[in-house]
Design a protein around this motif. Structure first.
Motif, PDB file in Angstrom:
ATOM      1  N   VAL A  99       0.863  -1.177   0.000  1.00 24.25           N
ATOM      2  CA  VAL A  99       0.000   0.000   0.000  1.00 24.25           C
ATOM      3  C   VAL A  99       0.900   1.228   0.000  1.00 24.25           C
ATOM      4  O   VAL A  99       1.815   1.336   0.819  1.00 24.25           O
ATOM      5  N   LEU A 100       0.654   2.132  -0.944  1.00 26.67           N
ATOM      6  CA  LEU A 100       1.429   3.368  -1.036  1.00 26.67           C
ATOM      7  C   LEU A 100       0.833   4.411  -0.102  1.00 26.67           C
ATOM      8  O   LEU A 100      -0.363   4.696  -0.153  1.00 26.67           O
ATOM      9  N   LEU A 101       1.677   4.985   0.753  1.00 31.33           N
ATOM     10  CA  LEU A 101       1.268   6.033   1.683  1.00 31.33           C
ATOM     11  C   LEU A 101       2.212   7.222   1.556  1.00 31.33           C
ATOM     12  O   LEU A 101       3.295   7.112   0.973  1.00 31.33           O
ATOM     13  N   THR A 102       1.804   8.343   2.111  1.00 30.08           N
ATOM     14  CA  THR A 102       2.665   9.526   2.123  1.00 30.08           C
ATOM     15  C   THR A 102       2.813  10.042   3.553  1.00 30.08           C
ATOM     16  O   THR A 102       1.961   9.779   4.412  1.00 30.08           O
ATOM     17  N   ARG A 103       3.900  10.768   3.777  1.00 33.93           N
ATOM     18  CA  ARG A 103       4.049  11.518   5.031  1.00 33.93           C
ATOM     19  C   ARG A 103       4.006  12.985   4.670  1.00 33.93           C
ATOM     20  O   ARG A 103       4.767  13.459   3.823  1.00 33.93           O
ATOM     21  N   ARG A 104       3.079  13.705   5.281  1.00 31.13           N
ATOM     22  CA  ARG A 104       2.885  15.125   4.983  1.00 31.13           C
ATOM     23  C   ARG A 104       4.052  15.947   5.516  1.00 31.13           C
ATOM     24  O   ARG A 104       4.682  15.566   6.502  1.00 31.13           O
ATOM     25  N   THR A 105       4.321  17.059   4.880  1.00 29.65           N
ATOM     26  CA  THR A 105       5.422  17.916   5.320  1.00 29.65           C
ATOM     27  C   THR A 105       5.095  18.560   6.661  1.00 29.65           C
ATOM     28  O   THR A 105       3.934  18.727   7.030  1.00 29.65           O
ATOM     29  N   ALA A 106       6.144  18.922   7.383  1.00 26.51           N
ATOM     30  CA  ALA A 106       6.003  19.413   8.759  1.00 26.51           C
ATOM     31  C   ALA A 106       5.422  20.820   8.849  1.00 26.51           C
ATOM     32  O   ALA A 106       4.923  21.214   9.895  1.00 26.51           O
ATOM     33  N   HIS A 107       5.464  21.594   7.760  1.00 30.19           N
ATOM     34  CA  HIS A 107       5.028  22.995   7.829  1.00 30.19           C
ATOM     35  C   HIS A 107       3.546  23.195   7.527  1.00 30.19           C
ATOM     36  O   HIS A 107       3.028  24.297   7.684  1.00 30.19           O
ATOM     37  N   LEU A 108       2.841  22.134   7.108  1.00 33.29           N
ATOM     38  CA  LEU A 108       1.434  22.295   6.749  1.00 33.29           C
ATOM     39  C   LEU A 108       0.583  22.669   7.954  1.00 33.29           C
ATOM     40  O   LEU A 108       0.861  22.251   9.085  1.00 33.29           O
ATOM     41  N   ALA A 109      -0.462  23.446   7.703  1.00 32.78           N
ATOM     42  CA  ALA A 109      -1.311  23.930   8.798  1.00 32.78           C
ATOM     43  C   ALA A 109      -2.113  22.806   9.445  1.00 32.78           C
ATOM     44  O   ALA A 109      -2.356  22.830  10.650  1.00 32.78           O
ATOM     45  N   LYS A 110      -2.525  21.815   8.646  1.00 34.99           N
ATOM     46  CA  LYS A 110      -3.336  20.719   9.186  1.00 34.99           C
ATOM     47  C   LYS A 110      -2.629  19.391   8.963  1.00 34.99           C
ATOM     48  O   LYS A 110      -2.102  19.124   7.894  1.00 34.99           O
ATOM     49  N   GLY A 130       9.346   2.843  11.706  1.00 33.19           N
ATOM     50  CA  GLY A 130       9.585   4.252  11.978  1.00 33.19           C
ATOM     51  C   GLY A 130       8.465   5.177  11.537  1.00 33.19           C
ATOM     52  O   GLY A 130       8.524   6.378  11.796  1.00 33.19           O
ATOM     53  N   HIS A 131       7.454   4.646  10.883  1.00 33.99           N
ATOM     54  CA  HIS A 131       6.298   5.444  10.465  1.00 33.99           C
ATOM     55  C   HIS A 131       5.149   5.172  11.421  1.00 33.99           C
ATOM     56  O   HIS A 131       4.834   4.016  11.692  1.00 33.99           O
ATOM     57  N   TYR A 132       4.529   6.240  11.911  1.00 30.53           N
ATOM     58  CA  TYR A 132       3.405   6.084  12.825  1.00 30.53           C
ATOM     59  C   TYR A 132       2.115   6.306  12.051  1.00 30.53           C
ATOM     60  O   TYR A 132       1.701   7.440  11.794  1.00 30.53           O
ATOM     61  N   ILE A 133       1.496   5.207  11.635  1.00 30.06           N
ATOM     62  CA  ILE A 133       0.241   5.246  10.881  1.00 30.06           C
ATOM     63  C   ILE A 133      -0.887   5.212  11.903  1.00 30.06           C
ATOM     64  O   ILE A 133      -1.004   4.250  12.664  1.00 30.06           O
ATOM     65  N   TRP A 134      -1.708   6.258  11.949  1.00 29.62           N
ATOM     66  CA  TRP A 134      -2.723   6.312  12.992  1.00 29.62           C
ATOM     67  C   TRP A 134      -3.938   7.100  12.513  1.00 29.62           C
ATOM     68  O   TRP A 134      -3.966   7.625  11.402  1.00 29.62           O
ATOM     69  N   GLY A 135      -4.938   7.187  13.375  1.00 32.87           N
ATOM     70  CA  GLY A 135      -6.117   8.005  13.109  1.00 32.87           C
ATOM     71  C   GLY A 135      -6.921   7.506  11.932  1.00 32.87           C
ATOM     72  O   GLY A 135      -7.137   6.307  11.753  1.00 32.87           O
ATOM     73  N   ALA A 136      -7.368   8.446  11.079  1.00 32.73           N
ATOM     74  CA  ALA A 136      -8.231   8.100   9.953  1.00 32.73           C
ATOM     75  C   ALA A 136      -7.544   7.144   8.984  1.00 32.73           C
ATOM     76  O   ALA A 136      -8.176   6.218   8.471  1.00 32.73           O
ATOM     77  N   THR A 137      -6.248   7.345   8.743  1.00 31.45           N
ATOM     78  CA  THR A 137      -5.531   6.464   7.815  1.00 31.45           C
ATOM     79  C   THR A 137      -5.532   5.032   8.333  1.00 31.45           C
ATOM     80  O   THR A 137      -5.839   4.090   7.592  1.00 31.45           O
ATOM     81  N   ALA A 138      -5.198   4.850   9.604  1.00 25.91           N
ATOM     82  CA  ALA A 138      -5.228   3.508  10.191  1.00 25.91           C
ATOM     83  C   ALA A 138      -6.646   2.950  10.191  1.00 25.91           C
ATOM     84  O   ALA A 138      -6.862   1.768   9.907  1.00 25.91           O
ATOM     85  N   GLY A 139      -7.623   3.794  10.492  1.00 26.36           N
ATOM     86  CA  GLY A 139      -9.013   3.350  10.493  1.00 26.36           C
ATOM     87  C   GLY A 139      -9.454   2.845   9.123  1.00 26.36           C
ATOM     88  O   GLY A 139     -10.125   1.817   9.014  1.00 26.36           O
TER      89      GLY A 139
END
Length: 197
Positions: free
Chosen positions: A48-59, A172-181
């Motif tokens: 499954v392809l996932l992304t990690r969002r950049t640290a500067h995004l507001a949300k 090393g990736h913390y998949i959680w919340g809506a993505t994990a759900g």
């Protein structure tokens, strides 16, 4: 075998009449959104392809997510929105994605009604992530996601209330919340289809 011929049959129109929500009450107003759940067909198995969002995004800065976002007026439907957002975020063109179906809409505590669109992608991917939005694109074996021992039910204190959520830490990736759900929903669909086939 990289592509199980039954996988498309397992991911059918399961969204009709059913909703899955985060484990907290959602707001009344729900913003329509869509994500692509890209299953990558490698010779040695699906990922499954996932992304990690950049640290500067507001949300949701720095969080692991599927490529996707709001459904805009110009989008024909959730599939079109998921494909558009995926191309914008990681450079994967729509013609590289074979749509298999969609999962139940997922209602988030932040006010989004997310339609997860499942698509099959055959390497090479030739990704070109947008550096403004995406810090990293990575893959997780589907076998890891399907292993229930990797699913954690957690909670944290938010504004004085205990908020439960799911998590699936992976290398090393913390998949959680809506993505994990949504990944757990994918597991449920695949298991249900296996049991009935």
């Amino acid at each position: 075998m990289a592509r199980d011929p039954r996988i498309a049959a397992r991911i059918e129109a399961t969204a009709e009449g059913r909703l899955v929500s985060s484990m907290v009450p959602p707001p009344r107003m729900q913003i329509p959104a869509a994500v692509l759940v890209p299953l990558v067909a490698h010779a040695d198995g699906l990922t499954v392809l996932l992304t990690r969002r950049t640290a500067h995004l507001a949300k949701h800065a720095g969080q692991v997510s599927f490529p996707g976002g709001r459904i805009e007026e110009e989008d024909e439907d959730a599939v079109a929105a998921a494909l558009r957002e995926t191309e914008e975020e990681v450079g994967l063109p729509p013609d590289k994605v074979e749509i298999l179906g969609r999962l139940e809409d997922y209602i988030t505590s932040t006010g989004f009604r997310v339609t997860p669109v499942v698509g099959l992608v055959t390497p090479p991917l030739g990704l070109n992530p947008d550096p403004f939005e995406v810090a990293e694109a990575f893959e997780v074996p589907l076998s890891f996601i399907l292993d229930r021992s990797n699913h954690q039910r957690c909670s944290r204190l938010v504004e004085g209330r205990e908020r439960p959520f799911y998590a699936m830490p992976y290398q090393g990736h913390y998949i959680w919340g809506a993505t994990a759900g949504m990944l757990i929903n994918l597991c449920d669909v695949l298991e249900d289809r296996c049991a009935s086939s």
